[in-house]
Design a protein around this motif. Structure first.
Motif, short mmCIF file in Angstrom:
data_model
loop_
_atom_site.label_atom_id
_atom_site.label_comp_id
_atom_site.label_asym_id
_atom_site.label_seq_id
_atom_site.Cartn_x
_atom_site.Cartn_y
_atom_site.Cartn_z
N CYS A 1 0.82 -1.21 0.00
CA CYS A 1 0.00 0.00 0.00
C CYS A 1 0.86 1.26 0.00
CB CYS A 1 -0.93 0.00 1.22
SG CYS A 1 -2.20 -1.27 1.19
N VAL A 2 1.88 1.30 0.84
CA VAL A 2 2.72 2.50 0.93
C VAL A 2 3.49 2.72 -0.37
CG1 VAL A 2 4.66 3.58 2.13
CG2 VAL A 2 2.90 2.38 3.43
N SER A 3 4.02 1.65 -0.95
CA SER A 3 4.78 1.81 -2.19
C SER A 3 3.88 2.31 -3.32
CB SER A 3 5.44 0.48 -2.58
OG SER A 3 4.47 -0.54 -2.79
N ARG A 4 2.66 1.84 -3.39
CA ARG A 4 1.72 2.33 -4.41
C ARG A 4 1.41 3.80 -4.20
NH1 ARG A 4 -1.73 -0.49 -7.58
NH2 ARG A 4 -3.47 0.84 -6.91
N THR A 5 1.24 4.21 -2.96
CA THR A 5 0.95 5.61 -2.68
C THR A 5 2.12 6.50 -3.04
OG1 THR A 5 -0.50 4.93 -0.85
CG2 THR A 5 0.20 7.22 -0.89
#
Length: 407
Positions: free
Chosen positions: A381-385
């Motif tokens: 999730c963090v990498s996508r954001t």
């Protein structure tokens, strides 16, 4: 500047593999409960307690990123601007872990019962004739639990996404325009008030301390905050180091890393201060209703975790991170960040698990697999954001100051 992050295939595959491990572990746990011929009430309690442990831990350490954004905005701090996109990306995904926590905790409250119809995780749900639990029913009841949980997680999720949205909006605002800046400043004050009324008080009482509802500590919320804060700072550092190694965050220097190292060191000491204060007062008073909490952990089967907790979360940080060079060495602070996160995961483990499991504890494939699944969700999730905007907060009023930052 346009510092864009693209998810490397290795990182994406790692996150998906960890998520797969978590899902398979969860399915395996369900299968063991449904098909196991010798499944006990302890096994069923362990299944839910592990999910509660990880969902609480990951929700609290990601919410720290929202707290850091609000605190630095009110302090008008420039040192964090060079990598502000990292806590923004983490905070924007609090809703993911908050949703998991809400589902898990509500299922425990409304559906979990042992063979005798007792909720052995949250015993206050089925108090029976227990006078102590009945005396706390004004606060410890399902309506209060659901209401506080929904409001708390909803507000945390809102502010996490709102701060990131306003930061991105600042990029397209007129140069040196301060309208969004002062809006963030005001909302930061509002969030810190909300955080004080949730993380600093009610949320840890309901989600964690009420697992052993006969026991209470007036320091407990501060203690859980300190544990979550140092873990959250360590999480931010790991992402900053990773992005730096990928060729991103060119504005980040050793001075910025030194600042993160100082926070990791300082709040490890702060956590120890609260740990000792809570323990010492209860030990000195020697009141059975209070000392039974520590007796099980210090002198019972959890003693190895109790002492490991002190060694990992205090002795190692103070011995390794005290010197200035160690806080400026990328390998050292990365290693210590991983150690600190693991140490405080153990800290939350011993807060939660002794209540429902008693002396029947163990850490094996189920605990490790669920932890890996949560870690995979966080990375994914963090990498996508992070890919959705520049890693440099262009047009930020303190951008120039962070470029020339010196410790």
């Amino acid at each position: 500047m346009n510092d864009r992050f693209e998810i490397p295939g290795r990182l994406r595959n790692t996150s998906l593999a960890l998520i797969a491990v978590g899902v398979l572990t969860l399915i395996g746990g369900i299968a063991c409960l449904l098909m196991g011929q010798h499944t006990t009430d302890v096994d069923r309690a362990r299944f839910w307690a592990v999910l509660l442990h990880d969902s609480v831990f990951f929700t609290l350490i990601t919410t720290v990123s929202i707290f850091i954004q609000a605190a630095t905005s009110l302090a008008q701090a420039a040192w964090i601007v060079a990598y502000r996109r990292v806590p923004e990306a983490i905070g924007a995904n609090v809703w993911v872990f908050g949703a998991i926590l809400a589902v898990v905790s509500f299922l425990i409250v409304f559906t979990f019962r042992d063979a005798h119809g007792v909720n052995t995780i949250y015993k206050w749900v089925t108090p029976g004739n227990d006078k102590i639990l009945l005396g706390k029913k004004a606060f410890l009841n399902t309506g209060m639990f659901v209401g506080f949980t929904l409001v708390t997680l909803g507000l945390w999720a809102f502010f996490g996404r709102k701060f990131r949205a306003m930061s991105i909006a600042q990029e397209s605002a007129p140069k040196n325009d301060t309208k969004i800046y002062w809006k963030v400043f005001r909302l930061s004050g509002v969030f810190l008030l909300i955080y004080a009324l949730t993380q600093m008080s009610t949320a840890p009482w309901l989600w964690v301390m009420s697992v052993q509802a006969h026991w209470y500590s007036t320091l407990f919320s501060w203690y859980t905050f300190a544990s979550a804060f140092v873990s959250g700072m360590s999480l931010i550092l790991l992402w900053v180091v990773y992005l730096k190694n990928q060729g991103n965050l060119e504005l980040v220097t050793t001075e910025h890393m030194h600042d993160l190292g100082k926070f990791m060191f300082a709040f490890s000491i702060f956590w120890t201060y609260l740990w000792f204060s809570q323990y010492m007062l209860i030990w000195y008073a020697n009141i059975p209703d209070e000392t039974q909490y520590f007796k099980l952990r210090q002198q019972g089967p959890y003693s190895i975790i109790f002492y490991a907790n002190f060694i990992i979360n205090f002795c190692m940080p103070i011995l390794i991170l005290m010197s200035r060079p160690s806080k400026r060495n990328y390998f050292t602070i990365t290693f210590m960040a991983m150690v600190i996160i693991f140490g405080h995961w153990l800290d939350y483990y011993q807060m939660i698990m002794p209540g429902p499991l008693g002396e029947n504890w163990h850490i094996n494939w189920y605990e490790i697999g669920i932890f890996m699944g949560f870690a995979g969700v966080l990375i994914f999730c963090v990498s996508r954001t992070l890919t959705k905007s520049s890693l440099v907060p262009n047009n930020n009023l303190f951008l120039k100051e962070t470029i020339v930052h010196l410790s």
